[in-house]
Scaffold this motif. Sequence first.
Motif, short mmCIF file in Angstrom:
data_model
loop_
_atom_site.label_atom_id
_atom_site.label_comp_id
_atom_site.label_asym_id
_atom_site.label_seq_id
_atom_site.Cartn_x
_atom_site.Cartn_y
_atom_site.Cartn_z
N THR A 18 20.23 -55.93 -33.28
CA THR A 18 20.51 -54.53 -32.93
C THR A 18 20.04 -54.33 -31.49
O THR A 18 18.90 -54.65 -31.16
N TYR A 19 20.93 -53.82 -30.65
CA TYR A 19 20.62 -53.67 -29.23
C TYR A 19 20.97 -52.25 -28.77
O TYR A 19 21.81 -51.57 -29.37
N CYS A 20 20.31 -51.81 -27.71
CA CYS A 20 20.54 -50.46 -27.18
C CYS A 20 21.74 -50.45 -26.24
O CYS A 20 21.77 -51.18 -25.24
N THR A 21 22.73 -49.64 -26.59
CA THR A 21 23.92 -49.52 -25.74
C THR A 21 23.61 -48.71 -24.48
O THR A 21 24.17 -48.97 -23.42
N GLN A 22 22.70 -47.74 -24.59
CA GLN A 22 22.33 -46.91 -23.44
C GLN A 22 21.64 -47.75 -22.37
O GLN A 22 21.77 -47.48 -21.18
N CYS A 23 20.91 -48.78 -22.81
CA CYS A 23 20.16 -49.66 -21.90
C CYS A 23 21.02 -50.82 -21.40
O CYS A 23 20.57 -51.60 -20.57
N ARG A 24 22.22 -50.93 -21.96
CA ARG A 24 23.15 -52.00 -21.59
C ARG A 24 22.60 -53.39 -21.89
O ARG A 24 22.63 -54.29 -21.05
N LEU A 26 23.76 -55.39 -24.24
CA LEU A 26 24.75 -56.19 -24.95
C LEU A 26 24.74 -57.65 -24.49
O LEU A 26 24.80 -58.57 -25.30
N LEU A 27 24.67 -57.88 -23.19
CA LEU A 27 24.70 -59.24 -22.67
C LEU A 27 23.52 -60.06 -23.21
O LEU A 27 23.67 -61.21 -23.62
N TRP A 31 23.92 -63.31 -25.69
CA TRP A 31 23.33 -64.59 -25.29
C TRP A 31 22.45 -65.14 -26.41
O TRP A 31 22.56 -66.31 -26.77
N LEU A 32 21.59 -64.28 -26.97
CA LEU A 32 20.74 -64.73 -28.08
C LEU A 32 21.58 -65.15 -29.28
O LEU A 32 21.30 -66.17 -29.92
N ALA A 33 22.62 -64.38 -29.58
CA ALA A 33 23.50 -64.72 -30.70
C ALA A 33 24.14 -66.09 -30.49
O ALA A 33 24.17 -66.92 -31.41
N PRO A 51 25.29 -52.19 -32.45
CA PRO A 51 24.90 -51.27 -31.38
C PRO A 51 23.93 -50.20 -31.88
O PRO A 51 24.04 -49.72 -33.00
N GLY A 52 22.99 -49.87 -31.03
CA GLY A 52 22.02 -48.83 -31.33
C GLY A 52 21.71 -48.05 -30.07
O GLY A 52 22.35 -48.25 -29.03
N THR A 53 20.74 -47.15 -30.15
CA THR A 53 20.32 -46.35 -29.01
C THR A 53 18.80 -46.25 -29.01
O THR A 53 18.14 -46.73 -29.92
N GLY A 54 18.28 -45.60 -27.97
CA GLY A 54 16.85 -45.32 -27.93
C GLY A 54 15.97 -46.50 -27.58
O GLY A 54 14.81 -46.56 -27.96
N GLY A 55 16.51 -47.50 -26.89
CA GLY A 55 15.70 -48.63 -26.46
C GLY A 55 15.46 -49.68 -27.52
O GLY A 55 14.58 -50.52 -27.39
#
Length: 116
Positions: A18-24, A26-27, A31-33, A51-55
């Motif tokens: 789960t990654y923050c879309t606001q923080c960008r 995704l890359l 990479w980890l995946a 995708p998630g938000t809030g860091g």
Amino acid sequence: MTELPTVPEPARPRVEITYCTQCRWLLRATWLASELLTSFGTDLGEVALRPGTGGVFRVRVAEEVVWDRKVEGGFPELGPLKRLVRDRVAPGRSLGHTDRAAAAAAPTRTEPPETP
């Protein structure tokens, strides 16, 4: 011709990043995946990006959180993350140079000098 009964495959674990879309981030998540898929191949059932938000930056293996950026205070380094995943999906598996690098970096314990 008689069809042979199929034996169900054992369930393989799902990894979810789960990654923050606001923080960008995704890359970083992709990479980890890709590194986990390269290292563990068919030992994994799937690797999902969520995708998630809030860091948020969290890695789960079969519903168990193995890394959370907010708890750990940063992003995972690849070697330690691979070992965390390995310990849950293929405990007997060697990670080759990743394991050797960790062993070389581990502090060695020295015995105190003998007293006369």
